[in-house]
Design a protein around this motif. Structure first.
Motif, short mmCIF file in Angstrom:
data_model
loop_
_atom_site.label_atom_id
_atom_site.label_comp_id
_atom_site.label_asym_id
_atom_site.label_seq_id
_atom_site.Cartn_x
_atom_site.Cartn_y
_atom_site.Cartn_z
N ARG A 1 -10.95 -3.31 -1.85
CA ARG A 1 -9.64 -3.58 -2.43
C ARG A 1 -8.74 -2.37 -2.18
O ARG A 1 -9.15 -1.23 -2.38
CB ARG A 1 -9.74 -3.83 -3.93
N SER A 2 -7.52 -2.64 -1.76
CA SER A 2 -6.55 -1.57 -1.60
C SER A 2 -5.19 -2.10 -2.05
O SER A 2 -4.98 -3.31 -2.15
CB SER A 2 -6.50 -1.06 -0.16
N ILE A 3 -4.29 -1.17 -2.35
CA ILE A 3 -2.96 -1.52 -2.82
C ILE A 3 -1.94 -0.92 -1.86
O ILE A 3 -1.95 0.29 -1.60
CB ILE A 3 -2.69 -1.00 -4.24
N SER B 1 -8.02 1.81 -6.73
CA SER B 1 -8.02 1.44 -5.31
C SER B 1 -7.29 2.50 -4.47
O SER B 1 -6.47 3.27 -4.98
CB SER B 1 -7.32 0.09 -5.12
N GLU B 2 -7.59 2.50 -3.18
CA GLU B 2 -6.82 3.35 -2.27
C GLU B 2 -5.40 2.82 -2.21
O GLU B 2 -5.15 1.62 -2.40
CB GLU B 2 -7.45 3.40 -0.88
N LEU B 3 -4.44 3.72 -1.93
CA LEU B 3 -3.03 3.38 -1.98
C LEU B 3 -2.39 3.61 -0.62
O LEU B 3 -2.41 4.72 -0.09
CB LEU B 3 -2.33 4.22 -3.04
N ILE B 4 -1.83 2.55 -0.06
CA ILE B 4 -1.27 2.56 1.29
C ILE B 4 0.25 2.56 1.20
O ILE B 4 0.83 1.75 0.46
CB ILE B 4 -1.74 1.32 2.07
N ARG C 1 -6.46 9.41 -2.55
CA ARG C 1 -6.41 7.95 -2.44
C ARG C 1 -5.36 7.50 -1.43
O ARG C 1 -5.18 6.31 -1.19
CB ARG C 1 -6.10 7.33 -3.80
N MET C 2 -4.65 8.44 -0.84
CA MET C 2 -3.50 8.13 0.01
C MET C 2 -3.92 7.67 1.41
O MET C 2 -4.74 8.30 2.06
CB MET C 2 -2.61 9.37 0.14
#
Length: 231
Positions: A3-5, A85-88, A115-116
């Protein structure tokens, strides 16, 4: 499944250290790099003026934001949506800087930059020396930009989701992604195949002889077993 955002912000200017504030946050959930349909979107009262040069970019004036919630009022919902979650983001340091400045104003810890995921950095590595703005990448990947008249954060997220998918390897040629209704997930749609008449291929005597010679050199070949031969 991962899951990522993917998220984006619009702001009153370029530097939170000089008093610029967040006016819009949009975030989009990805599972295994594909959008699920779950989004977070909010307009925010920045509690200050919006310079005309900023309004020309994102289209918002202060009148549009009067009565909208303050950042402190939406912080809990935003943090709950992103979870761990990791953040994109595209030029992620900019968005992280503003979000963490706003969190600091609320007395909350910032989001770790570990997380970036920065799509701008990924694009620069893949396309060195070429323009790598969101617009440039959309044009490079053939992504429709017709709705992007201003820097609307939610639209930018949707465009960036398509760009990110391409940066991660792209869709298989000939496959399309379609909404799957209430599930919120995306389904693979295969292109229609025209009706075809099966054509039987009959080996020649030479091909049969070559095959028999090949099988004869194999040990315990499946072609030489009988029904009583153990597997």
């Amino acid at each position: 499944m991962k899951r990522s955002i993917l998220f984006d912000t619009e702001t009153t200017g370029l530097d939170p250290a000089t008093g610029d504030r967040v006016i819009e946050i949009a975030a989009l959930e990805l599972i295994s790099d594909l959008p699920t349909g779950r989004t977070f979107h909010v307009l925010i009262d920045p509690e200050r003026d919006i310079p005309p040069e900023a309004s020309r970019i994102h289209g918002f004036t202060l009148d549009d934001l009067i009565g909208k919630p303050k950042f402190a009022e939406v912080a809990d919902d935003f943090m709950a949506f992103i979870g761990d979650s990791e953040l994109i983001a595209h030029n992620a340091a900019f968005d992280f800087g503003f979000i963490n400045h706003e969190l600091g104003r609320c007395g909350r810890p910032g989001v770790s930059t570990t997380r970036m995921v920065d799509t701008l950095a990924i694009a620069k590595e893949r396309f060195p020396g070429l323009p790598n703005s969101l617009d440039a990448l959309c044009r490079r990947f053939g992504i429709d930009l017709s709705e992007r008249t201003t820097h609307n954060a939610l639209l930018d997220c949707r465009l960036l989701a398509e760009v990110y998918l391409e940066l991660m390897g792209g869709r298989q040629r000939g496959l399309g992604l379609a909404d799957e209704g209430d599930s919120g997930m995306l389904a693979v749609r295969y292109p229609p195949v025209a009706h075809r008449t099966p054509r039987h291929v009959v080996p020649t005597r030479t091909e049969l002889a070559a095959h028999a010679a090949f099988v004869g050199r194999l040990t315990d070949s499946v072609w030489t077993r009988t029904d009583d031969t153990p597997a």
